[in-house]
Write a protein that holds these residues in place. Structure first.
Motif, PDB file in Angstrom:
ATOM      1  N   THR A 153       3.836  30.323 -26.302  1.00  0.00           N
ATOM      2  CA  THR A 153       3.890  28.955 -26.813  1.00  0.00           C
ATOM      3  C   THR A 153       2.515  28.292 -26.764  1.00  0.00           C
ATOM      4  OG1 THR A 153       6.193  28.711 -26.129  1.00  0.00           O
ATOM      5  CG2 THR A 153       4.948  26.687 -26.502  1.00  0.00           C
ATOM      6  N   GLU A 154       1.817  28.488 -25.651  1.00  0.00           N
ATOM      7  CA  GLU A 154       0.492  27.888 -25.487  1.00  0.00           C
ATOM      8  C   GLU A 154      -0.491  28.427 -26.519  1.00  0.00           C
ATOM      9  OE1 GLU A 154      -3.070  27.661 -22.125  1.00  0.00           O
ATOM     10  OE2 GLU A 154      -1.056  28.302 -21.539  1.00  0.00           O
ATOM     11  N   GLU A 155      -0.469  29.749 -26.727  1.00  0.00           N
ATOM     12  CA  GLU A 155      -1.421  30.360 -27.656  1.00  0.00           C
ATOM     13  C   GLU A 155      -1.129  29.981 -29.103  1.00  0.00           C
ATOM     14  OE1 GLU A 155      -4.820  32.821 -28.497  1.00  0.00           O
ATOM     15  OE2 GLU A 155      -4.076  31.577 -26.862  1.00  0.00           O
ATOM     16  N   LEU A 156       0.127  30.038 -29.506  1.00  0.00           N
ATOM     17  CA  LEU A 156       0.486  29.667 -30.880  1.00  0.00           C
ATOM     18  C   LEU A 156       0.199  28.190 -31.134  1.00  0.00           C
ATOM     19  CD1 LEU A 156       3.821  31.680 -31.161  1.00  0.00           C
ATOM     20  CD2 LEU A 156       1.668  32.199 -32.329  1.00  0.00           C
ATOM     21  N   ASN A 157       0.494  27.362 -30.148  1.00  0.00           N
ATOM     22  CA  ASN A 157       0.232  25.922 -30.275  1.00  0.00           C
ATOM     23  C   ASN A 157      -1.262  25.660 -30.451  1.00  0.00           C
ATOM     24  OD1 ASN A 157       1.179  23.089 -30.075  1.00  0.00           O
ATOM     25  ND2 ASN A 157       0.000  23.073 -28.186  1.00  0.00           N
ATOM     26  N   LEU A 158      -2.084  26.325 -29.636  1.00  0.00           N
ATOM     27  CA  LEU A 158      -3.532  26.126 -29.724  1.00  0.00           C
ATOM     28  C   LEU A 158      -4.080  26.554 -31.085  1.00  0.00           C
ATOM     29  CD1 LEU A 158      -6.393  25.620 -28.642  1.00  0.00           C
ATOM     30  CD2 LEU A 158      -6.330  27.918 -27.639  1.00  0.00           C
ATOM     31  N   LYS A 159      -3.752  27.756 -31.506  1.00  0.00           N
ATOM     32  CA  LYS A 159      -4.352  28.273 -32.730  1.00  0.00           C
ATOM     33  C   LYS A 159      -3.879  27.519 -33.975  1.00  0.00           C
ATOM     34  CE  LYS A 159      -6.823  31.366 -30.669  1.00  0.00           C
ATOM     35  NZ  LYS A 159      -6.500  31.045 -29.291  1.00  0.00           N
ATOM     36  N   PHE A 160      -2.600  27.140 -34.024  1.00  0.00           N
ATOM     37  CA  PHE A 160      -2.101  26.446 -35.213  1.00  0.00           C
ATOM     38  C   PHE A 160      -2.450  24.960 -35.208  1.00  0.00           C
ATOM     39  CE2 PHE A 160       0.645  30.201 -35.680  1.00  0.00           C
ATOM     40  CZ  PHE A 160       0.482  30.427 -37.038  1.00  0.00           C
ATOM     41  N   PHE A 161      -2.186  24.261 -34.128  1.00  0.00           N
ATOM     42  CA  PHE A 161      -2.367  22.811 -34.157  1.00  0.00           C
ATOM     43  C   PHE A 161      -3.818  22.379 -34.019  1.00  0.00           C
ATOM     44  CE2 PHE A 161       2.181  23.034 -33.695  1.00  0.00           C
ATOM     45  CZ  PHE A 161       2.587  22.023 -34.558  1.00  0.00           C
ATOM     46  N   SER A 162      -4.705  23.281 -33.576  1.00  0.00           N
ATOM     47  CA  SER A 162      -6.137  22.955 -33.614  1.00  0.00           C
ATOM     48  C   SER A 162      -6.638  22.913 -35.054  1.00  0.00           C
ATOM     49  CB  SER A 162      -6.943  23.978 -32.810  1.00  0.00           C
ATOM     50  OG  SER A 162      -6.838  25.270 -33.386  1.00  0.00           O
ATOM     51  N   VAL A 163      -5.861  23.450 -35.971  1.00  0.00           N
ATOM     52  CA  VAL A 163      -6.134  23.344 -37.407  1.00  0.00           C
ATOM     53  C   VAL A 163      -5.280  22.254 -38.039  1.00  0.00           C
ATOM     54  CG1 VAL A 163      -5.995  24.542 -39.633  1.00  0.00           C
ATOM     55  CG2 VAL A 163      -6.820  25.769 -37.609  1.00  0.00           C
ATOM     56  N   ILE A 164      -3.997  22.263 -37.735  1.00  0.00           N
ATOM     57  CA  ILE A 164      -3.055  21.335 -38.378  1.00  0.00           C
ATOM     58  C   ILE A 164      -3.405  19.875 -38.107  1.00  0.00           C
ATOM     59  CG2 ILE A 164      -0.653  20.542 -38.368  1.00  0.00           C
ATOM     60  CD1 ILE A 164       0.127  23.512 -37.871  1.00  0.00           C
ATOM     61  N   HIS A 165      -3.662  19.530 -36.858  1.00  0.00           N
ATOM     62  CA  HIS A 165      -3.941  18.121 -36.541  1.00  0.00           C
ATOM     63  C   HIS A 165      -5.196  17.593 -37.236  1.00  0.00           C
ATOM     64  CE1 HIS A 165      -1.321  18.243 -32.634  1.00  0.00           C
ATOM     65  NE2 HIS A 165      -0.608  17.946 -33.699  1.00  0.00           N
ATOM     66  N   PRO A 166      -6.346  18.303 -37.179  1.00  0.00           N
ATOM     67  CA  PRO A 166      -7.521  17.795 -37.897  1.00  0.00           C
ATOM     68  C   PRO A 166      -7.324  17.729 -39.414  1.00  0.00           C
ATOM     69  CG  PRO A 166      -8.193  19.351 -36.206  1.00  0.00           C
ATOM     70  CD  PRO A 166      -6.704  19.447 -36.299  1.00  0.00           C
ATOM     71  N   VAL A 167      -6.651  18.722 -39.987  1.00  0.00           N
ATOM     72  CA  VAL A 167      -6.432  18.686 -41.445  1.00  0.00           C
ATOM     73  C   VAL A 167      -5.584  17.474 -41.820  1.00  0.00           C
ATOM     74  CG1 VAL A 167      -5.331  19.854 -43.392  1.00  0.00           C
ATOM     75  CG2 VAL A 167      -6.751  21.154 -41.801  1.00  0.00           C
ATOM     76  N   ARG A 168      -4.533  17.218 -41.072  1.00  0.00           N
ATOM     77  CA  ARG A 168      -3.706  16.038 -41.335  1.00  0.00           C
ATOM     78  C   ARG A 168      -4.514  14.747 -41.201  1.00  0.00           C
ATOM     79  NH1 ARG A 168       1.715  17.525 -37.828  1.00  0.00           N
ATOM     80  NH2 ARG A 168       2.853  18.667 -39.459  1.00  0.00           N
ATOM     81  N   ALA A 169      -5.350  14.682 -40.175  1.00  0.00           N
ATOM     82  CA  ALA A 169      -6.091  13.446 -39.903  1.00  0.00           C
ATOM     83  C   ALA A 169      -7.184  13.173 -40.930  1.00  0.00           C
ATOM     84  CB  ALA A 169      -6.702  13.510 -38.494  1.00  0.00           C
ATOM     85  N   PHE A 170      -7.798  14.227 -41.479  1.00  0.00           N
ATOM     86  CA  PHE A 170      -8.944  14.044 -42.370  1.00  0.00           C
ATOM     87  C   PHE A 170      -8.635  14.273 -43.848  1.00  0.00           C
ATOM     88  CE2 PHE A 170     -11.145  14.627 -38.321  1.00  0.00           C
ATOM     89  CZ  PHE A 170     -12.167  13.691 -38.418  1.00  0.00           C
ATOM     90  N   LYS A 171      -7.449  14.740 -44.179  1.00  0.00           N
ATOM     91  CA  LYS A 171      -7.172  15.122 -45.562  1.00  0.00           C
ATOM     92  C   LYS A 171      -7.358  13.953 -46.535  1.00  0.00           C
ATOM     93  CE  LYS A 171      -3.951  17.535 -48.595  1.00  0.00           C
ATOM     94  NZ  LYS A 171      -3.690  16.512 -49.602  1.00  0.00           N
ATOM     95  N   ALA A 172      -6.907  12.765 -46.182  1.00  0.00           N
ATOM     96  CA  ALA A 172      -7.046  11.618 -47.081  1.00  0.00           C
ATOM     97  C   ALA A 172      -8.516  11.319 -47.372  1.00  0.00           C
ATOM     98  CB  ALA A 172      -6.364  10.393 -46.483  1.00  0.00           C
ATOM     99  N   GLN A 173      -9.382  11.492 -46.374  1.00  0.00           N
ATOM    100  CA  GLN A 173     -10.813  11.295 -46.597  1.00  0.00           C
ATOM    101  C   GLN A 173     -11.375  12.389 -47.508  1.00  0.00           C
ATOM    102  OE1 GLN A 173     -13.208  10.596 -43.029  1.00  0.00           O
ATOM    103  NE2 GLN A 173     -11.397   9.925 -41.906  1.00  0.00           N
ATOM    104  N   LEU A 174     -10.984  13.621 -47.249  1.00  0.00           N
ATOM    105  CA  LEU A 174     -11.516  14.756 -47.998  1.00  0.00           C
ATOM    106  C   LEU A 174     -11.170  14.694 -49.482  1.00  0.00           C
ATOM    107  CD1 LEU A 174     -10.613  17.545 -45.428  1.00  0.00           C
ATOM    108  CD2 LEU A 174     -12.933  16.862 -46.046  1.00  0.00           C
TER     109      LEU A 174
END
Length: 265
Positions: free
Chosen positions: A112-133
């Motif tokens: 759970t820790e490894e999957l959470n780290l690898k996926f959400f370290s991408v998902i959260h920034p993409v969600r947060a910055f997509k409108a700007q991009l």
């Protein structure tokens, strides 16, 4: 004008206080971009910021403490960078280190820790910055991934599986985001010099070997054709290419930066 034509653009680098992330920040500043970078460790972040400001005294630079696994923390970072530097046109997701474990000794919590780290370290920034991009010309997302995504190792089973999922995620986002004018690519790194390898070097049994000898021996054991570990700056150069207009017709792809370690065409 820089070959990479990044003047007037704002770039975001997660995990930017050391290693490949810090090398990316340096190259982006050299290319004329304004850069916001983040990290979890405030002491290391401020040390990196001080070094960068000394080297690039006139640069537009923002360093923020941020945990990419905390969606609210990433949203706050996105808002702060937009206020300070303007809307982002480049997002570089630089995920954390790998986990050494086999299927037998990887617990549910570790999975759970490894999957959470690898996926959400991408998902959260993409969600947060997509409108700007999506409001910027030639917007680009670049994800730092590992050769494990296509060449898994049994002693790193959880990390290999998670990395493969991120490679798939990059391809999916590239297709979905193309109509918004956002390119999404990644790099697949092999063995690159890092704090993790330095710690293993300090714990080595062969005390008569120096760093260059020890890493050369490691490269030989791992069958790396170029005979050495990669440097963070070498990975950063591939990232900069994918972040720049030089790769304007490239999306959904990965560049292999493994010194020939890949056994796949």
């Amino acid at each position: 004008m820089s070959l990479f034509q990044l003047q007037g653009r704002t770039a975001i680098v997660t995990g930017g206080s050391s290693g490949i992330g810090l090398a990316c920040v340096e190259l982006l500043l050299e290319a004329g971009a304004a850069v916001a970078f983040c990290g979890r460790n405030e002491e290391r972040l401020r040390s990196a910021e001080a070094q960068l400001r000394q080297r690039f005294p006139t640069a537009k630079l923002l360093a923020e403490v941020c945990n990419v696994l905390d969606a609210q923390s990433v949203k706050a970072f996105a808002a702060a960078s937009e206020r300070a530097l303007g809307a982002a046109s480049v997002l570089i997701n630089n995920a954390g280190q790998g986990r050494v474990s086999t299927f037998h000794d990887t617990s549910d919590d570790a999975w759970t820790e490894e999957l959470n780290l690898k996926f959400f370290s991408v998902i959260h920034p993409v969600r947060a910055f997509k409108a700007q991009l999506q409001g910027q010309a030639d917007a680009a997302i670049v994800c730092v991934n590992s050769l494990l995504a296509s060449q898994p190792e049994p002693h790193m089973v959880a990390t290999s599986a998670a990395r493969a999922g991120v490679m798939n995620l990059v391809r999916s986002m590239a297709t979905e985001f193309a109509p918004d004018g956002i390119r999404v690519n990644g790099i697949l790194i092999g063995l690159v010099e890092s704090g993790q390898w330095r710690r293993r070097f300090e714990a080595r049994e062969e005390r008569d070997l120096d760093w260059s000898q020890w890493t050369a021996q490691l490269a030989h054991k791992k069958h790396i054709p170029l005979g050495r570990l990669g440097l963070p700056i070498e990975a950063a150069r591939a990232i900069l290419f994918l972040a720049s207009p030089l790769s304007a017709y490239t999306t959904g792809s990965h560049i292999d930066v493994s010194g020939g370690l890949s056994r796949h065409a």
